[in-house]
Design an enzyme around this catalytic site. Structure first.
Site, PDB file in Angstrom:
ATOM      1  N   PRO A  10      14.955  72.646  25.206  1.00 28.90           N
ATOM      2  CA  PRO A  10      14.754  72.427  23.766  1.00 28.90           C
ATOM      3  C   PRO A  10      14.832  73.768  23.018  1.00 28.90           C
ATOM      4  CG  PRO A  10      12.679  72.179  24.969  1.00 28.90           C
ATOM      5  CD  PRO A  10      13.776  72.278  25.987  1.00 28.90           C
ATOM      6  N   HIS A  11      15.423  73.720  21.850  1.00 31.75           N
ATOM      7  CA  HIS A  11      15.525  74.954  21.078  1.00 31.75           C
ATOM      8  C   HIS A  11      15.569  74.644  19.589  1.00 31.75           C
ATOM      9  CE1 HIS A  11      19.555  73.614  22.433  1.00 31.75           C
ATOM     10  NE2 HIS A  11      19.904  73.860  21.192  1.00 31.75           N
TER      11      HIS A  11
END
Lengths: 161, 457
Positions: A66-67
């Site tokens: 996730p970013h």
């Protein structure tokens, strides 16, 4: 030292975090960045969720990266979490996720940030590393494993790809 | 996705039904245990009996893990409070509420971040009013839907024997209206979808879905059906929330009569309406209808809160000579039974309403969803992101894209420009793409098309 290791302080490695969903995972990650780096947890939480809406950051094989972009952030920051129980993540292979590398980048993301993501994807496609991460006894070992990983020594699987 | 739905009424049940099949984890909360049991017997979901705005009940429903809260109980207040609590106490990332009272909707602050923290409010009465107003504006259409902020319209029409297009292949459409670009995105024949291409011939009674730039839509419709007489006179049976909104929306441009059986309600209607004629009586009263020249009505709309009444009054109106009759029907089985027979258009309020909500549940950057044909088909608008590597649409010509069967890319909106999709049209990042899906079972595959890969930043 690889690109990933540079943005992962040893304190940002968390072992066997007990969460029951993607949402609670993101809450915990928000909390971590708030405590360690003074970034408001809701900023992190919303940014990760907004990105997730465009498509899952699950890579398959129980891994997710996730970013999100964070306004006001100067340099990219990472955190690595190993979960006590895998959580559903809508990954391409449908498998739940237990190894999670979160990457926060400045609002104006650059080519370098894309390279980091690319290196992350490459790192986690290394089966030996994945197994080692899953079996590591403590956070220090996890951090050493990630720091020691070399992009060009990723093993035959990577070379073939 | 983990979703908590508050309220197991018509809307709640329809939402649950359209989401349950798609690998979502659903919990429905309602005060009425019988209602919940009925839902649980039919669908694979969890239920919790209790007061929907109470934190303890929400916790029991799994709110702490929820990605989305859908608050659609009968009470505006319950829905608003539930959204606030979900946000403040439980950090639920997205919150949708049904809000009926215009008082709440008038000021952004009430629902906004300082207020009840509702990301999206849905007012079914307004959605239905808009739906019916479109039918008044376009008397040839079964339904008219907007995309891309109104720049693109999707119209459904029934082809009839002797109509200009019946018996001709679709490609003739272009020769008939050379300056106008349009696309037939779906044809339903005897309830089965026919995959349309340029050679498909339209048959009488086909239900044809057509996309075009909104500015061209009248011309396209004229081609599909001989222009019906424009609507001038409208009669509305039922002076409830929808009836009143509808009368208000129409009274300046049309001659409107509105019937309600409650005398006090009629007085209220008369006070709120400037031009519409308010009649105290029963929509199923033959004498009253005849006395008010039902035979001269271009449109009769039955919008009471009683299905049977709406069915009976619209059947009666049709028999007494009203040109077109529209009935609001909550029960799904009734809708299937009656649409297209004597009742020209049967509207299911729940189906009409849930589209807005589905846009928030679909994966990918989905902007608008319209649920069609009682939820079996769907038209959606989504924004394309990424590049050739991270997205399966970006940078590709339509003919290069592997579309699941039953999927049709109809139009692309690029900034202000509307492009009808042709085989050689190339899709670019940030385009809004409008897709028609004839069978909701393939939706997960369509959603995948719009999703970016894990490495997209």
């Amino acid at each position: 030292m690889n690109l990933v290791a540079k943005l992962l302080p040893p304190g940002n490695v968390v072992l066997d975090l007990p969460v029951s969903s993607k949402k609670r995972l993101f809450e915990q990650i928000g909390l971590l960045f708030e405590n360690h780096h003074g970034i408001a947890r809701n900023l992190v939480f919303d940014s990760l969720f907004d990105r997730e809406r465009l498509g899952s950051t699950g890579l398959g094989q129980g891994i997710a990266i996730p970013h999100g972009r964070i306004k006001g952030l100067k340099d990219a920051l990472g955190a690595f979490v190993r979960l006590a129980q895998p959580v559903p993540f809508d990954a391409p292979d449908g498998k739940p996720v237990s190894l999670v590398f979160t990457l926060l980048v400045p609002e104006q993301a650059t080519e370098k940030h894309l390279q980091i993501l690319s290196e992350l994807a490459q790192m986690f496609s290394d089966r030996d590393l994945r197994d080692a991460l899953a079996g590591a006894p403590d956070a220090g070992t996890l951090h050493r494993l990630i720091s020691a990983w070399q992009p060009d020594a990723a093993g035959p699987r990577q070379a073939a790809a | 996705m983990k979703i908590v739905i508050l309220g197991a009424g018509q809307v709640g049940a329809s939402v649950a039904e359209s989401l349950v099949s798609e690998h979502n984890d659903l919990t429905v909360v309602d005060l009425d245990a019988t209602r919940l049991r009925a839902l649980q017997d039919r669908l694979d979901l969890r239920t919790v009996t209790g007061s929907a705005s109470h934190p303890s009940v929400l916790v029991e429903a799994g709110i702490e893990d929820a990605d989305l809260l859908v608050a659609v109980t009968q009470s505006d207040e319950t829905n608003l409070v539930a959204c606030k609590i979900a946000s403040r106490l439980f950090n639920v990332p997205r919150r949708i509420a049904r809000v009926r009272a215009t008082d709440f909707l008038n000021d952004e602050k009430v629902l906004g971040p300082e207020g009840f923290e509702v990301d999206l409010s849905i007012c079914p009465e307004q959605v239905l009013t808009d739906y019916i107003v479109k039918l008044v504006e376009f008397p040839e259409a079964l339904q008219v839907l907007d995309f891309a902020g109104g720049r693109v319209s999707l119209v459904a029409v029934r082809a009839y024997r002797g109509g200009p297009l019946v018996g001709h292949p679709i490609r003739d459409l272009r020769q008939h209206i050379p300056g106008v670009d349009t696309r037939v995105v779906a044809i339903f024949r005897k309830d089965a979808a026919v995959a349309p291409d340029g050679n498909t011939a339209i048959e009488a009674n086909d239900e044809v879905f057509c996309l075009a730039a909104t500015k061209d839509i009248r011309q396209v419709m004229r081609e599909l059906r001989r222009m019906d007489q424009p609507v001038r006179r409208v009669m509305i049976a039922g002076g409830g929330n929808i009836g009143l909104r509808l009368a208000r929306a129409l009274e300046d441009d049309y001659s409107v009569r509105i019937i309600d059986h409650n005398k006090r309600r009629c007085e209220m209607l008369a006070a709120k309406l400037d031009r519409a004629l308010v009649l105290n009586g029963d929509g199923t009263d033959e004498e009253l209808l005849e006395q008010e020249s039902i035979g001269e009505m271009d449109l009769f709309v039955a919008v009471t809160n009683d299905d049977e009444n709406n069915i009976m009054s619209s059947l009666l109106a049709k028999r007494l000579g009203a040109r077109r009759v529209v009935a609001l029907i909550n029960r799904r089985s009734y809708v299937d039974l009656l649409q297209g027979a004597q009742i020209d258009i049967a509207i299911s309020p729940a189906q009409a309403t849930i589209g807005k909500l589905l846009a928030h549940v679909r994966r990918g950057d989905v902007v608008a969803v319209h649920s069609l044909r009682r939820g079996a088909a769907e038209a959606l608008e989504a924004v394309v992101h990424g590049d050739r590597d991270s997205c399966r649409l970006t940078g590709r010509r339509i003919e290069e894209i592997e579309l699941p069967p039953g999927t049709n890319i109809g139009a692309i909106v690029r900034g202000e420009e509307v492009l009808m999709a042709h085989h050689d049209t190339r899709i670019l990042a940030e385009d809004h793409v409008i897709v028609f899906v004839t069978d909701k079972k393939i939706l997960p595959r369509v959603e995948k098309l719009f999703q970016v890969g894990a490495r997209f930043l």
